[in-house]
Design an enzyme around this catalytic site. Sequence first.
Site, PDB file in Angstrom:
ATOM      1  N   TRP A 104       0.835  -1.212   0.000  1.00 44.05           N
ATOM      2  CA  TRP A 104       0.000   0.000   0.000  1.00 44.05           C
ATOM      3  C   TRP A 104       0.860   1.248   0.000  1.00 44.05           C
ATOM      4  CZ3 TRP A 104      -4.263  -1.299  -1.944  1.00 44.05           C
ATOM      5  CH2 TRP A 104      -4.904  -2.486  -1.591  1.00 44.05           C
ATOM      6  N   ASP A 174      -2.079   6.512   6.279  1.00 40.18           N
ATOM      7  CA  ASP A 174      -3.101   5.614   5.739  1.00 40.18           C
ATOM      8  C   ASP A 174      -3.465   4.629   6.851  1.00 40.18           C
ATOM      9  OD1 ASP A 174      -4.587   3.643   4.520  1.00 40.18           O
ATOM     10  OD2 ASP A 174      -3.066   3.121   3.017  1.00 40.18           O
ATOM     11  N   LYS A 198     -12.604  -2.188   6.683  1.00 31.45           N
ATOM     12  CA  LYS A 198     -11.868  -3.046   7.615  1.00 31.45           C
ATOM     13  C   LYS A 198     -12.341  -2.843   9.054  1.00 31.45           C
ATOM     14  CE  LYS A 198      -8.612  -3.353   4.079  1.00 31.45           C
ATOM     15  NZ  LYS A 198      -7.766  -2.560   3.220  1.00 31.45           N
TER      16      LYS A 198
HETATM   17  C1  LIG Z   1      -7.210  -2.098   2.137  1.00 34.70           C
HETATM   18  C2  LIG Z   1      -6.163  -1.059   2.165  1.00 34.70           C
HETATM   19  C3  LIG Z   1      -6.057  -0.091   1.147  1.00 34.70           C
HETATM   20  C4  LIG Z   1      -6.955  -0.087  -0.066  1.00 34.70           C
HETATM   21  O1  LIG Z   1      -8.190   0.400   0.249  1.00 34.70           O
HETATM   22  P1  LIG Z   1      -9.332   0.645  -0.847  1.00 34.70           P
HETATM   23  O2  LIG Z   1     -10.411   1.228   0.005  1.00 34.70           O
HETATM   24  O3  LIG Z   1      -9.667  -0.686  -1.430  1.00 34.70           O
HETATM   25  O4  LIG Z   1      -8.804   1.582  -1.857  1.00 34.70           O
HETATM   26  C5  LIG Z   1      -5.081   0.881   1.270  1.00 34.70           C
HETATM   27  N1  LIG Z   1      -4.263   0.910   2.335  1.00 34.70           N
HETATM   28  C6  LIG Z   1      -4.329   0.004   3.319  1.00 34.70           C
HETATM   29  C7  LIG Z   1      -3.389   0.084   4.476  1.00 34.70           C
HETATM   30  C8  LIG Z   1      -5.280  -1.011   3.261  1.00 34.70           C
HETATM   31  O5  LIG Z   1      -5.342  -1.912   4.257  1.00 34.70           O
END
Ligand SMILES: *Cc1c(COP(=O)(O)O)cnc(C)c1O
Length: 362
Positions: A104, A174, A198
Amino acid sequence: MARVYNFSAGPSMLPEEVLRIAAGEMLDYDGTGTSVMEMSHRSAAFIKIAADAEKSLRELMEIPDNYKVLFLQGGASTQFAMVPLNLMGRSPSKTADIVNTGMWSKKAISEAKKFGTVRVVATSEDKNFTYIPELTKDMFDQSASYAHITPNNTIFGTRYRDIPDTGDVPLVADMSSCILSEKYDVKKFGIIYAGAQKNVGPAGVTLAIVREDLIGNELDGTPTMLGYKIHAENDSMYNTPPCYSLYIAKLVFDWLKAKGGVAAMQKINEEKANLLYDFLDNSKLFKGTVEKKYRSLMNIPFVTGSEDLDKAFDKQAIAQGFINLKGHRSVGGMRASIYNAMPVEGVKKLVEFMKDFESKNT
Ligand SMILES: *Cc1c(COP(=O)(O)O)cnc(C)c1O
């Protein structure tokens, strides 16, 4: 009907209590005679849902008044572009200092490169991202437009123990897979963003918590929808928000408050992670893949060392009602994602099942 224990990395489990409330309100929300899905986002009932969601999130995370809470769409992946579009122009250098701790982070880097220069401050790629590099303030360029970290790495199962001090450079995080799972001091960050699927609710809504002074510096040519400003000025209702996802997120926030808030949830999360890590550390068959100091509370990868046994484990686990334990292809083996909604009971039962599998296969 039988519910299973769902260890998916995302979308993932929601609290059963939340699903029951949503089911009960499906046909008639609070006497309106409509489902939340059918409501105008300009209706009094929906405006209250959105306002209550924001209020609860502010309480849960102790978000200071000089931060805006935005409910956006496009997932964390859209934030990989939105962050540089809004922040690169802050400094003449148009540079971003990004820490590379996995897939990511790499995506955040490759999007940012389209809008400026990226300096990779540190990387853990040399050991397939099984640790978090140690970071000190002098490693961050004080003329950078922003710095960026991924506090919890969903795929590799690593977690920052400490949030780095980046001085005056706004730190962007993030938090897709760790928001609301443990206490974070919002003041340490310029922007926190997270896809909801999540730890917050269904896919579709994306949270962005943005310090006010970082709003309004978009690069020329930034599409209207990709500027934080338009969303901040319109209480996240410039266009139609993801109404139903936001409503479920509100119910999840209420659930979390009733559980005692983030500090109480962190304790439960530590208990769950310790159950699994203690077992892994003493197992003759299974082992964790991450350096102890940096192990995630949310995503726990583990292997047997044999691909055939990994496959057999996954198959037997599914038959017993433990689903989505297959690991990400870049790590292999298994991964148990144990977000807020996973009860302690689910992890206890998983460990029992792993013990049983171990005794039959060693
Ligand atoms: C799941 C995830 C993403 C991607 O998220 P989307 O909502 O599918 O774009 C980005 N960063 C992290 C740390 C993630 O766990």
